[in-house]
Design a protein around this motif. Sequence first.
Motif, PDB file in Angstrom:
ATOM      1  N   ARG A 116      -4.874   7.190   2.987  1.00  0.00           N
ATOM      2  CA  ARG A 116      -4.383   5.855   2.660  1.00  0.00           C
ATOM      3  C   ARG A 116      -5.069   5.364   1.387  1.00  0.00           C
ATOM      4  N   ALA A 117      -4.274   5.110   0.346  1.00  0.00           N
ATOM      5  CA  ALA A 117      -4.811   4.642  -0.924  1.00  0.00           C
ATOM      6  C   ALA A 117      -4.834   3.117  -0.961  1.00  0.00           C
ATOM      7  N   THR A 118      -5.583   2.591  -1.911  1.00  0.00           N
ATOM      8  CA  THR A 118      -5.675   1.141  -2.075  1.00  0.00           C
ATOM      9  C   THR A 118      -4.321   0.563  -2.482  1.00  0.00           C
ATOM     10  N   THR A 119      -3.974  -0.559  -1.882  1.00  0.00           N
ATOM     11  CA  THR A 119      -2.704  -1.224  -2.178  1.00  0.00           C
ATOM     12  C   THR A 119      -2.645  -1.670  -3.638  1.00  0.00           C
ATOM     13  N   VAL A 120      -1.444  -1.572  -4.220  1.00  0.00           N
ATOM     14  CA  VAL A 120      -1.211  -1.977  -5.602  1.00  0.00           C
ATOM     15  C   VAL A 120      -0.258  -3.169  -5.612  1.00  0.00           C
ATOM     16  N   GLY A 121      -0.441  -4.096  -6.563  1.00  0.00           N
ATOM     17  CA  GLY A 121       0.431  -5.258  -6.684  1.00  0.00           C
ATOM     18  C   GLY A 121       1.755  -4.902  -7.335  1.00  0.00           C
ATOM     19  N   ASP A 122       2.270  -5.818  -8.150  1.00  0.00           N
ATOM     20  CA  ASP A 122       3.603  -5.632  -8.740  1.00  0.00           C
ATOM     21  C   ASP A 122       3.555  -5.185 -10.204  1.00  0.00           C
ATOM     22  N   ASP A 123       2.445  -4.652 -10.649  1.00  0.00           N
ATOM     23  CA  ASP A 123       2.294  -4.200 -12.033  1.00  0.00           C
ATOM     24  C   ASP A 123       2.594  -2.708 -12.120  1.00  0.00           C
ATOM     25  N   PRO A 124       3.681  -2.295 -12.809  1.00  0.00           N
ATOM     26  CA  PRO A 124       4.011  -0.867 -12.921  1.00  0.00           C
ATOM     27  C   PRO A 124       2.890  -0.040 -13.547  1.00  0.00           C
ATOM     28  N   THR A 125       2.182  -0.600 -14.502  1.00  0.00           N
ATOM     29  CA  THR A 125       1.088   0.141 -15.143  1.00  0.00           C
ATOM     30  C   THR A 125      -0.036   0.409 -14.146  1.00  0.00           C
ATOM     31  N   ALA A 126      -0.379  -0.607 -13.368  1.00  0.00           N
ATOM     32  CA  ALA A 126      -1.418  -0.417 -12.347  1.00  0.00           C
ATOM     33  C   ALA A 126      -0.981   0.596 -11.305  1.00  0.00           C
ATOM     34  N   PHE A 127       0.312   0.575 -10.969  1.00  0.00           N
ATOM     35  CA  PHE A 127       0.821   1.565 -10.014  1.00  0.00           C
ATOM     36  C   PHE A 127       0.673   2.981 -10.563  1.00  0.00           C
ATOM     37  N   LEU A 128       1.054   3.196 -11.832  1.00  0.00           N
ATOM     38  CA  LEU A 128       0.943   4.534 -12.430  1.00  0.00           C
ATOM     39  C   LEU A 128      -0.505   4.997 -12.495  1.00  0.00           C
ATOM     40  N   GLU A 129      -1.416   4.083 -12.792  1.00  0.00           N
ATOM     41  CA  GLU A 129      -2.833   4.457 -12.834  1.00  0.00           C
ATOM     42  C   GLU A 129      -3.319   4.891 -11.459  1.00  0.00           C
ATOM     43  N   GLN A 130      -2.931   4.152 -10.437  1.00  0.00           N
ATOM     44  CA  GLN A 130      -3.319   4.528  -9.075  1.00  0.00           C
ATOM     45  C   GLN A 130      -2.683   5.851  -8.675  1.00  0.00           C
ATOM     46  N   LEU A 131      -1.413   6.028  -9.028  1.00  0.00           N
ATOM     47  CA  LEU A 131      -0.727   7.279  -8.706  1.00  0.00           C
ATOM     48  C   LEU A 131      -1.407   8.469  -9.375  1.00  0.00           C
ATOM     49  N   ASP A 132      -1.718   8.350 -10.658  1.00  0.00           N
ATOM     50  CA  ASP A 132      -2.385   9.444 -11.376  1.00  0.00           C
ATOM     51  C   ASP A 132      -3.719   9.791 -10.735  1.00  0.00           C
ATOM     52  N   ALA A 133      -4.433   8.774 -10.280  1.00  0.00           N
ATOM     53  CA  ALA A 133      -5.730   9.020  -9.645  1.00  0.00           C
ATOM     54  C   ALA A 133      -5.585   9.751  -8.322  1.00  0.00           C
ATOM     55  N   GLN A 134      -4.464   9.545  -7.642  1.00  0.00           N
ATOM     56  CA  GLN A 134      -4.264  10.149  -6.323  1.00  0.00           C
ATOM     57  C   GLN A 134      -3.674  11.551  -6.388  1.00  0.00           C
ATOM     58  N   LEU A 135      -3.023  11.907  -7.473  1.00  0.00           N
ATOM     59  CA  LEU A 135      -2.328  13.197  -7.542  1.00  0.00           C
ATOM     60  C   LEU A 135      -3.275  14.380  -7.439  1.00  0.00           C
ATOM     61  N   VAL A 136      -4.539  14.200  -7.787  1.00  0.00           N
ATOM     62  CA  VAL A 136      -5.484  15.332  -7.757  1.00  0.00           C
ATOM     63  C   VAL A 136      -5.710  15.834  -6.337  1.00  0.00           C
ATOM     64  N   ARG A 137      -5.429  14.993  -5.334  1.00  0.00           N
ATOM     65  CA  ARG A 137      -5.664  15.424  -3.942  1.00  0.00           C
ATOM     66  C   ARG A 137      -4.382  15.451  -3.124  1.00  0.00           C
ATOM     67  N   ALA A 138      -3.222  15.393  -3.770  1.00  0.00           N
ATOM     68  CA  ALA A 138      -1.970  15.215  -3.043  1.00  0.00           C
ATOM     69  C   ALA A 138      -1.061  16.429  -3.153  1.00  0.00           C
ATOM     70  N   ASP A 139      -0.538  16.852  -1.997  1.00  0.00           N
ATOM     71  CA  ASP A 139       0.587  17.786  -1.964  1.00  0.00           C
ATOM     72  C   ASP A 139       1.901  17.025  -1.914  1.00  0.00           C
ATOM     73  N   ALA A 140       1.826  15.756  -1.539  1.00  0.00           N
ATOM     74  CA  ALA A 140       2.986  14.866  -1.535  1.00  0.00           C
ATOM     75  C   ALA A 140       2.467  13.440  -1.558  1.00  0.00           C
ATOM     76  N   VAL A 141       3.312  12.519  -2.030  1.00  0.00           N
ATOM     77  CA  VAL A 141       2.958  11.101  -2.083  1.00  0.00           C
ATOM     78  C   VAL A 141       4.076  10.312  -1.411  1.00  0.00           C
ATOM     79  N   VAL A 142       3.685   9.326  -0.600  1.00  0.00           N
ATOM     80  CA  VAL A 142       4.639   8.417   0.027  1.00  0.00           C
ATOM     81  C   VAL A 142       4.280   7.003  -0.404  1.00  0.00           C
ATOM     82  N   THR A 143       5.232   6.301  -1.008  1.00  0.00           N
ATOM     83  CA  THR A 143       5.020   4.905  -1.357  1.00  0.00           C
ATOM     84  C   THR A 143       5.933   4.031  -0.513  1.00  0.00           C
TER      85      THR A 143
END
Length: 395
Positions: free
Chosen positions: A216-243
């Motif tokens: 479970r990753a930290t919740t992101v608000g409504d900023d697309p840039t902040a979402f992409l930053e969080q997503l990029d940080a999570q991809l290193v440990r992910a075989d799949a992502v669910v938003t």
Amino acid sequence: MKSVEAHLAEILATVRPLAPLELELERALGTTLAEDVSSPVPLPPFDNSAMDGYAVRARDVADVPVTLPVIDDVAAGSGELRAVGPGHAVRIMTGAPLPGGADTVIPVEWTDGGTVTVTISRTADAGNAVRRAGEDVQTGEVVLKAGTLIRPAQLGIIAGVGRRRVLVRPQPRVVVLSTGAELVEPGMPLGHGQIWDSNSFTLTASVREAGAEGFRATTVGDDPTAFLEQLDAQLVRADAVVTSGGVSMGAYEPVKEALSPLGTVNFEKVAMQPGMPQGFGVVGEDQVPIFALPGNPVSSFVSFMLFVRPAVMKMRGLPAGFPETSSAIVTGALRSPSGRRSYLRGVLAEDGTVSPVRGQGSHQLAALASANALIVVAESVTEVAAGSEVEVIRL
């Protein structure tokens, strides 16, 4: 709108079983075998006693009661060679090697339990309470085939044939990321217009229940840039992502705004209720599958059951497809929009009836929590009368 079948077919055509790797047995539970496992020896490897008792020759106990001298003891794990001559007995423990010359074991309960001599009160045929070498598994026999899910019993037989490591498809690592400026971490006070985040907990638990590792990753608000930053940080440990959230047609949809320009994630309307807005594609250099689910709690859960769970099964190397359905008699009337397949929440009883829960809104999480089944109403059906037969998916 896209059909439910077409959306799942696209997902299953995209995701792949994870590459095999060799794991220690302690880490193999819940993984899927990627090789056949065979035994290098017969199991059991030697004739042994199935009970505590006395190893004898059957013909020496044909007439009872009979008293025999006890010439030796043999315990489980004993490596010494022992033999039983005519008219003698050897005290033997469960799992101990059967002495040469003996062909049966008399349970201690059928005797006086003597240690110098033993009086036997019941007769037994040859082979009584004896586990023969190879009666469970023969040398070279395959005990588990590739594609088998490793549960405790499967783990036991892998260890039982002497394997310390095994080639498996690992449990997928799935990151769950909720979006929405209104979301607050449970345990924190609510401000005006805010709600506690439930989706990330529901979806992470669903991931784990499906046999994957959920993060479970930290919740992101409504900023697309902040979402992409969080997503990029999570991809290193992910075989799949669910938003969850941010995929509808209105403003402030960060997932859709962030991922649409990539060209690798499609956002579409699927002919279902709840859960019509859906996004799916791949992101990052490793082409990690991403499931962009709607934000309403029931919508995201139903979407997970229909689309993410089958994908997880395929990644695990297991059969994948729609959840199995069974028939039930609905106790109340149902309504469904034309052109969309409905997945209504219900309580399935042991008598084969299913009762719709009160509160079928896609935001009504308490109603979902009281349900144990989804009632499926086809796209062409708008009304179902009480007493009709319906298809249900067990939760």
